[in-house]
Design a protein around this motif. Sequence first.
Motif, PDB file in Angstrom:
ATOM      1  N   VAL A  86       0.817  -1.225   0.000  1.00  0.00           N
ATOM      2  CA  VAL A  86       0.000   0.000   0.000  1.00  0.00           C
ATOM      3  C   VAL A  86       0.849   1.273   0.000  1.00  0.00           C
ATOM      4  CG1 VAL A  86      -1.877  -1.176   1.187  1.00  0.00           C
ATOM      5  CG2 VAL A  86      -0.210   0.128   2.521  1.00  0.00           C
ATOM      6  N   ILE A  87       2.164   1.145  -0.101  1.00  0.00           N
ATOM      7  CA  ILE A  87       3.008   2.338  -0.017  1.00  0.00           C
ATOM      8  C   ILE A  87       2.731   3.295  -1.180  1.00  0.00           C
ATOM      9  CG2 ILE A  87       5.001   1.511  -1.331  1.00  0.00           C
ATOM     10  CD1 ILE A  87       6.733   2.747   0.962  1.00  0.00           C
ATOM     11  N   ARG A  88       2.182   2.778  -2.284  1.00  0.00           N
ATOM     12  CA  ARG A  88       1.837   3.651  -3.417  1.00  0.00           C
ATOM     13  C   ARG A  88       0.696   4.602  -3.059  1.00  0.00           C
ATOM     14  NH1 ARG A  88      -0.506  -0.992  -7.371  1.00  0.00           N
ATOM     15  NH2 ARG A  88       1.113  -2.150  -6.273  1.00  0.00           N
TER      16      ARG A  88
ATOM     17  N   GLY B 267      -2.778  -6.191  14.337  1.00  0.00           N
ATOM     18  CA  GLY B 267      -2.703  -6.647  12.949  1.00  0.00           C
ATOM     19  C   GLY B 267      -4.001  -6.375  12.207  1.00  0.00           C
ATOM     20  N   VAL B 268      -5.127  -6.672  12.853  1.00  0.00           N
ATOM     21  CA  VAL B 268      -6.437  -6.389  12.253  1.00  0.00           C
ATOM     22  C   VAL B 268      -6.612  -4.882  12.048  1.00  0.00           C
ATOM     23  CG1 VAL B 268      -8.932  -6.515  12.625  1.00  0.00           C
ATOM     24  CG2 VAL B 268      -7.477  -8.472  13.210  1.00  0.00           C
ATOM     25  N   ASP B 269      -6.148  -4.091  13.032  1.00  0.00           N
ATOM     26  CA  ASP B 269      -6.250  -2.635  12.932  1.00  0.00           C
ATOM     27  C   ASP B 269      -5.458  -2.116  11.725  1.00  0.00           C
ATOM     28  OD1 ASP B 269      -7.034   0.000  14.045  1.00  0.00           O
ATOM     29  OD2 ASP B 269      -4.873   0.230  14.365  1.00  0.00           O
ATOM     30  N   TYR B 270      -4.261  -2.683  11.499  1.00  0.00           N
ATOM     31  CA  TYR B 270      -3.467  -2.279  10.338  1.00  0.00           C
ATOM     32  C   TYR B 270      -4.173  -2.636   9.037  1.00  0.00           C
ATOM     33  CZ  TYR B 270       0.814  -0.829  12.755  1.00  0.00           C
ATOM     34  OH  TYR B 270       1.730  -0.153  13.506  1.00  0.00           O
ATOM     35  N   LEU B 271      -4.869  -3.759   9.009  1.00  0.00           N
ATOM     36  CA  LEU B 271      -5.613  -4.140   7.809  1.00  0.00           C
ATOM     37  C   LEU B 271      -6.693  -3.108   7.486  1.00  0.00           C
ATOM     38  CD1 LEU B 271      -6.069  -7.994   8.319  1.00  0.00           C
ATOM     39  CD2 LEU B 271      -4.629  -6.859   6.624  1.00  0.00           C
ATOM     40  N   PHE B 272      -7.407  -2.653   8.515  1.00  0.00           N
ATOM     41  CA  PHE B 272      -8.434  -1.623   8.309  1.00  0.00           C
ATOM     42  C   PHE B 272      -7.802  -0.307   7.849  1.00  0.00           C
ATOM     43  CE2 PHE B 272     -11.292  -4.288  10.963  1.00  0.00           C
ATOM     44  CZ  PHE B 272     -12.391  -4.291  10.106  1.00  0.00           C
ATOM     45  N   HIS B 273      -6.643   0.050   8.448  1.00  0.00           N
ATOM     46  CA  HIS B 273      -5.946   1.274   8.035  1.00  0.00           C
ATOM     47  C   HIS B 273      -5.551   1.188   6.559  1.00  0.00           C
ATOM     48  CE1 HIS B 273      -5.420   4.007  11.395  1.00  0.00           C
ATOM     49  NE2 HIS B 273      -5.234   2.986  12.200  1.00  0.00           N
ATOM     50  N   ALA B 274      -5.033   0.040   6.155  1.00  0.00           N
ATOM     51  CA  ALA B 274      -4.617  -0.136   4.759  1.00  0.00           C
ATOM     52  C   ALA B 274      -5.813  -0.048   3.822  1.00  0.00           C
ATOM     53  CB  ALA B 274      -3.916  -1.490   4.602  1.00  0.00           C
ATOM     54  N   TRP B 275      -6.936  -0.654   4.233  1.00  0.00           N
ATOM     55  CA  TRP B 275      -8.139  -0.611   3.407  1.00  0.00           C
ATOM     56  C   TRP B 275      -8.649   0.819   3.259  1.00  0.00           C
ATOM     57  CZ3 TRP B 275     -13.310   0.520   4.939  1.00  0.00           C
ATOM     58  CH2 TRP B 275     -14.269   0.290   3.943  1.00  0.00           C
ATOM     59  N   ARG B 276      -8.675   1.568   4.379  1.00  0.00           N
ATOM     60  CA  ARG B 276      -9.138   2.964   4.326  1.00  0.00           C
ATOM     61  C   ARG B 276      -8.185   3.833   3.512  1.00  0.00           C
ATOM     62  NH1 ARG B 276     -10.844   2.054   9.866  1.00  0.00           N
ATOM     63  NH2 ARG B 276      -8.844   2.877  10.608  1.00  0.00           N
ATOM     64  N   LEU B 277      -6.882   3.578   3.647  1.00  0.00           N
ATOM     65  CA  LEU B 277      -5.884   4.353   2.909  1.00  0.00           C
ATOM     66  C   LEU B 277      -6.059   4.149   1.409  1.00  0.00           C
ATOM     67  CD1 LEU B 277      -3.326   6.163   3.230  1.00  0.00           C
ATOM     68  CD2 LEU B 277      -1.983   4.057   3.188  1.00  0.00           C
ATOM     69  N   ARG B 278      -6.240   2.909   1.005  1.00  0.00           N
ATOM     70  CA  ARG B 278      -6.429   2.611  -0.422  1.00  0.00           C
ATOM     71  C   ARG B 278      -7.739   3.208  -0.927  1.00  0.00           C
ATOM     72  NH1 ARG B 278      -9.007  -1.046  -3.639  1.00  0.00           N
ATOM     73  NH2 ARG B 278      -7.903  -1.708  -5.541  1.00  0.00           N
ATOM     74  N   ARG B 279      -8.784   3.078  -0.133  1.00  0.00           N
ATOM     75  CA  ARG B 279     -10.088   3.610  -0.542  1.00  0.00           C
ATOM     76  C   ARG B 279     -10.025   5.127  -0.697  1.00  0.00           C
ATOM     77  NH1 ARG B 279     -15.823   2.619   2.674  1.00  0.00           N
ATOM     78  NH2 ARG B 279     -17.159   3.542   1.090  1.00  0.00           N
ATOM     79  N   SER B 280      -9.344   5.799   0.233  1.00  0.00           N
ATOM     80  CA  SER B 280      -9.226   7.254   0.174  1.00  0.00           C
ATOM     81  C   SER B 280      -8.413   7.701  -1.042  1.00  0.00           C
ATOM     82  CB  SER B 280      -8.581   7.766   1.461  1.00  0.00           C
ATOM     83  OG  SER B 280      -8.311   9.145   1.374  1.00  0.00           O
ATOM     84  N   ALA B 281      -7.322   6.952  -1.324  1.00  0.00           N
ATOM     85  CA  ALA B 281      -6.454   7.316  -2.444  1.00  0.00           C
ATOM     86  C   ALA B 281      -7.169   7.139  -3.786  1.00  0.00           C
ATOM     87  CB  ALA B 281      -5.179   6.477  -2.411  1.00  0.00           C
ATOM     88  N   LEU B 282      -8.043   6.133  -3.844  1.00  0.00           N
ATOM     89  CA  LEU B 282      -8.770   5.883  -5.094  1.00  0.00           C
ATOM     90  C   LEU B 282     -10.051   6.697  -5.197  1.00  0.00           C
ATOM     91  CD1 LEU B 282      -8.338   2.010  -5.357  1.00  0.00           C
ATOM     92  CD2 LEU B 282      -7.049   3.783  -6.557  1.00  0.00           C
ATOM     93  N   GLY B 283     -10.339   7.485  -4.135  1.00  0.00           N
ATOM     94  CA  GLY B 283     -11.507   8.345  -4.162  1.00  0.00           C
ATOM     95  C   GLY B 283     -12.821   7.619  -4.092  1.00  0.00           C
ATOM     96  N   ARG B 284     -12.829   6.485  -3.395  1.00  0.00           N
ATOM     97  CA  ARG B 284     -14.080   5.716  -3.287  1.00  0.00           C
ATOM     98  C   ARG B 284     -14.747   5.951  -1.946  1.00  0.00           C
ATOM     99  NH1 ARG B 284     -11.892  -0.075  -5.667  1.00  0.00           N
ATOM    100  NH2 ARG B 284     -11.356   0.663  -7.726  1.00  0.00           N
TER     101      ARG B 284
END
Length: 200
Positions: A130-132, A183-200
């Motif tokens: 998700v670093i992108r 670990g579960v918290d990081y998964l949610f953070h990654a999901w939100r980060l990707r969703r925000s970056a893609l504008g969804r």
Amino acid sequence: MTSGAPGPVAEPPSPPPPPASVYNIANLLTMVRILLVPLFVWLLLKDTTAWRLGAFAVFAAASVTDKIDGDLARKRNLVTDFGKIADPIADKALTGAALVALSVLGQLWWWVTIAILVREIGITLLRFVVIRYGVIPASKGGKLKTTLQILAIGLYVLPLPGFLQPVAWVTMAAALIVTVVTGVDYLFHAWRLRRSALGR
């Protein structure tokens, strides 16, 4: 009437500090921590009281370098790309090797070791994926997880008398719970980060 005196001259902005050299004390301590891992495992697998005390001393010294090299890197502007990669690798090599060695000795259930290692390796890989989209910052829970893991492993490595063994078990249970929850918290953070970056 306007004065002919010149106004204050703005000072030019100071140039940014030069990038830190990869050859610095913080990175040296990180490499020392990596080099201490095989020594620690060798001492631990000897599995006698004297050798385990030696293994504990090496583990404690390696754990302390983690705190020192991080503080030095931040205070002296010694943060490098190499350090950002090598530091977490050193941490996971130390704790991972300790957990595996304890399971080999039959003193820690393999499922505990596997659960912690899957979380650590999985979250590390997730950060790269998700670093992108952005960086997932270290959380307070993550720092608590690391502290509990080091404390629990240290208690398991020490040749504790039988009546103190429950302290090690409870600490390892707490470390396992916090490891999984963060670990579960990081998964949610990654999901939100990707969703925000893609504008969804």
